[in-house]
Design a protein around this motif. Structure first.
Motif, short mmCIF file in Angstrom:
data_model
loop_
_atom_site.label_atom_id
_atom_site.label_comp_id
_atom_site.label_asym_id
_atom_site.label_seq_id
_atom_site.Cartn_x
_atom_site.Cartn_y
_atom_site.Cartn_z
N ALA B 43 0.84 -1.21 0.00
CA ALA B 43 0.00 0.00 0.00
C ALA B 43 0.87 1.26 0.00
O ALA B 43 2.02 1.23 0.42
CB ALA B 43 -0.91 0.01 1.23
N ALA B 44 0.30 2.35 -0.49
CA ALA B 44 0.99 3.65 -0.47
C ALA B 44 0.03 4.67 0.12
O ALA B 44 -1.17 4.65 -0.17
CB ALA B 44 1.40 4.06 -1.88
N LEU B 45 0.58 5.55 0.94
CA LEU B 45 -0.25 6.53 1.65
C LEU B 45 0.01 7.93 1.11
O LEU B 45 1.16 8.36 1.03
CB LEU B 45 0.08 6.50 3.15
CG LEU B 45 -0.56 7.58 4.02
CD1 LEU B 45 -2.07 7.36 4.13
CD2 LEU B 45 0.08 7.61 5.40
N LEU B 46 -1.06 8.62 0.74
CA LEU B 46 -0.96 10.04 0.40
C LEU B 46 -1.52 10.82 1.57
O LEU B 46 -2.68 10.62 1.98
CB LEU B 46 -1.76 10.37 -0.86
CG LEU B 46 -1.79 11.87 -1.18
CD1 LEU B 46 -0.44 12.35 -1.66
CD2 LEU B 46 -2.88 12.19 -2.19
N LEU B 47 -0.71 11.73 2.10
CA LEU B 47 -1.14 12.54 3.23
C LEU B 47 -1.11 14.01 2.82
O LEU B 47 -0.03 14.57 2.63
CB LEU B 47 -0.21 12.29 4.42
CG LEU B 47 -0.68 12.78 5.78
CD1 LEU B 47 -1.87 11.96 6.25
CD2 LEU B 47 0.45 12.69 6.79
N THR B 48 -2.29 14.60 2.66
CA THR B 48 -2.34 16.03 2.38
C THR B 48 -2.74 16.74 3.67
O THR B 48 -2.95 16.09 4.70
CB THR B 48 -3.39 16.36 1.29
OG1 THR B 48 -4.69 16.13 1.84
CG2 THR B 48 -3.19 15.48 0.06
#
Lengths: 367, 367
Positions: B43-48
């Protein structure tokens, strides 16, 4: 094996020459193993026109099964674990390499930058998946290793089928299978064994839980042994208890037919999507469309998933002597499902057609 | 746990804001797990600033132990396995992110280029090891998990010591320990168990062989359980048979003293090289200098080797609540050796000093 490894390195040298690189830096573990025999340990290989230099972690044990370490053409450079790629690149600099091809699909951005910063005159190019492409067609020694890996998985599975299964947990059965494969000579399980019972059956990536096998369950087992680095994958689905329910018989027969259609479509020169089409059309005719995004199978060898991919959109052609998996499945949420997978080697009809490596019966055994 | 994960994401957001990034793309598996609870699955996490989006492989099983999937703040985006990082980056583009910090020490060159090519206005920066640094000091829940992992390893080891060892192979003993750890509730072994007997004993990275345990052997066991993602590591050396030889008693006593000196030097505020200095000086005074390149230990948690490093050249200071390994060893080529390793948590003297997690006796038991 060191002759075979040397011959593979020679083919890569030819590829590099043709593409204008003085040398190649190989960092992807399966590629390093393919070219040197060195098992995955974080080693990096520098291949110049004249030399082959393997940077290995300096805390690697030396006195066990070190077959791979006695390749006369391969110089070893022990360096701290984190620095093998950089050390191999430093060696390239001191050997006056100017154009160094690296595996950009493996090297991290940080390491690539560190290598690029070693010397002003060094130019980095992308080797791409050149080694992966060399690996697609297997030689007979590789196929012999795959055959042994398949025998080991078949033995472990056969023994399990003779034991009492009701009441045991998925986790225990998975562990038992891993142990039996190692007992029969596997390096290790090629991937974590998956055992799914009841509503977990028929899933592709089910992680074993503490659920216990019950009467009337479907039981799906997905396992593979690794032997001398080469892995296979196989899946079978059985039913627990005296008599399967009609829906179980029907679903099993359907997946069996889809899998057979996929297997029978394997042939040198056939486009990669054809076996998937064949299996998929059987499932779709019966109203099962859920697997539409998952490919039927893939190449297998030093990596458990490697080229070629056998999916609906894969347009390349299959070659002779390419081992692939063929493993359709149907999972009905809440009820369970069926998955049947084999590893086979693509062979021409004159040689008897696809060679089945995983020979455990695909009948719906009632256990 | 989702509150803890949300709090960790908030700290990373603060770090990103301070460094001028609109968003962070987290790809390193242990870092994704730290920030979301999601076990390693690609999995890959995008954190804005406002959102957290986890791109997960779409063939991930959904119906088992999916505790990590019910974090209310975390949107899930199922995508094909190979594309999670790219899909998370595409989401960043559609959310109008301009400065995206990525983990250059994890992302491959190819993927970095693909992400950079998604949109003209996107600028990629390096997040570096920001998440790894957040992970160094553990909270009490993390330490509780480590404590359970240590108990599991201690139980498995204790049971093995009560069984007959002579005549069994290193591979079998290693497998048995892995099985017992899983029986006692481990997710899995934190790393492949190492069992070395006779001349193999005392090595740090010995791979178990088919050598059988014999009377008079040293037996070194290096093992660790993983519990809820958190792993520990421990090593013990015993002697087989009634009475150890004088050289065995002497060598064991020496490594024991070195290990104790290392343990006792652990304290918040102490420079990282101090425990190594303490252990090393004991070994060097006895004429053993071979381990000079290997650090005494390292941080441990979601990865089996993580920051801080405890080597002779490591100049940072230890913090409170940092779990580390302390594991010196001496190996005499051809004869064998001793390795003793614990996992401990750095704690101040007021709280009783370093907390020992791996409590199996370090005496030279004769088995």
């Amino acid at each position: 094996m060191s002759d075979a490894h040397a011959a593979r390195r020679e083919r890569l040298r030819e590829y590099c020459s043709a593409s204008g690189a003085d040398a190649a830096l190989i960092t992807r573990a399966a590629n390093v193993r393919y070219l040197t025999g060195c098992p995955p340990c974080g080693a990096a290989l520098l291949l110049t026109r004249e030399r082959a230099l393997l940077a290995v972690p300096d805390d690697l044990p030396r006195d066990d099964s070190g077959e791979h370490l006695i390749d006369p053409e391969l110089a070893r450079l022990p360096v701290p674990q984190a620095d093998t790629a950089l050390a191999a690149a430093e060696a390239a600099v001191s050997l006056r390499v100017q154009d160094l091809a690296v595996e950009e699909h493996d090297l991290t951005v940080s390491r690539h930058r560190a290598i690029g910063g070693l010397a002003e005159r060094i130019r980095l190019a992308d080797l791409g998946t050149a080694v992966e492409r060399l690996r697609v067609v297997k030689d007979e020694q590789e196929i012999a290793d795959l055959r042994i890996a398949a025998e080991i998985a078949d033995q472990a599975l056969g023994e399990l089928l003779e034991s009492i299964l009701v009441g045991r947990t998925e986790r225990h059965l998975a562990m038992e299978l891993e142990r039996r494969m190692i007992d029969h000579g596997a390096d290790r399980a090629a991937f974590p064994v998956s055992v799914g019972t009841g509503s977990h059956s028929g899933q592709e990536h089910h992680q074993p839980t503490d659920r216990r096998v019950e009467e009337g369950d479907f039981l799906t087992v997905v396992l593979g042994a690794q032997y001398r680095g080469y892995g296979i994958s196989t899946a079978r689905t059985f039913v627990i208890g005296a008599a399967p329910a009609p829906w179980q018989v029907e679903l099993h027969r359907l997946v069996f037919r889809a899998q057979r259609a996929g297997r029978e479509a394997l042939s040198p020169g056939v486009e990669q999507h054809i076996p998937d089409d064949a299996a998929r059309s059987v499932l779709q005719a019966a109203g099962h469309t859920e697997r539409s995004v998952h490919p039927l199978g893939h190449g297998i060898g030093l990596e458990i998933r490697e080229a070629p991919q056998l999916g609906p959109a894969d347009m390349g052609k299959l070659d002779n002597r390419v081992p692939v998996t063929v493993g359709p499945g149907v999972h009905l949420p809440g009820r369970g499902g069926v998955r049947i997978e084999d590893t086979l080697v693509v062979r021409p009809l004159e040689e008897g057609g696809p060679e089945l490596l995983t020979i455990t019966t695909k009948e719906l055994l009632a256990l």
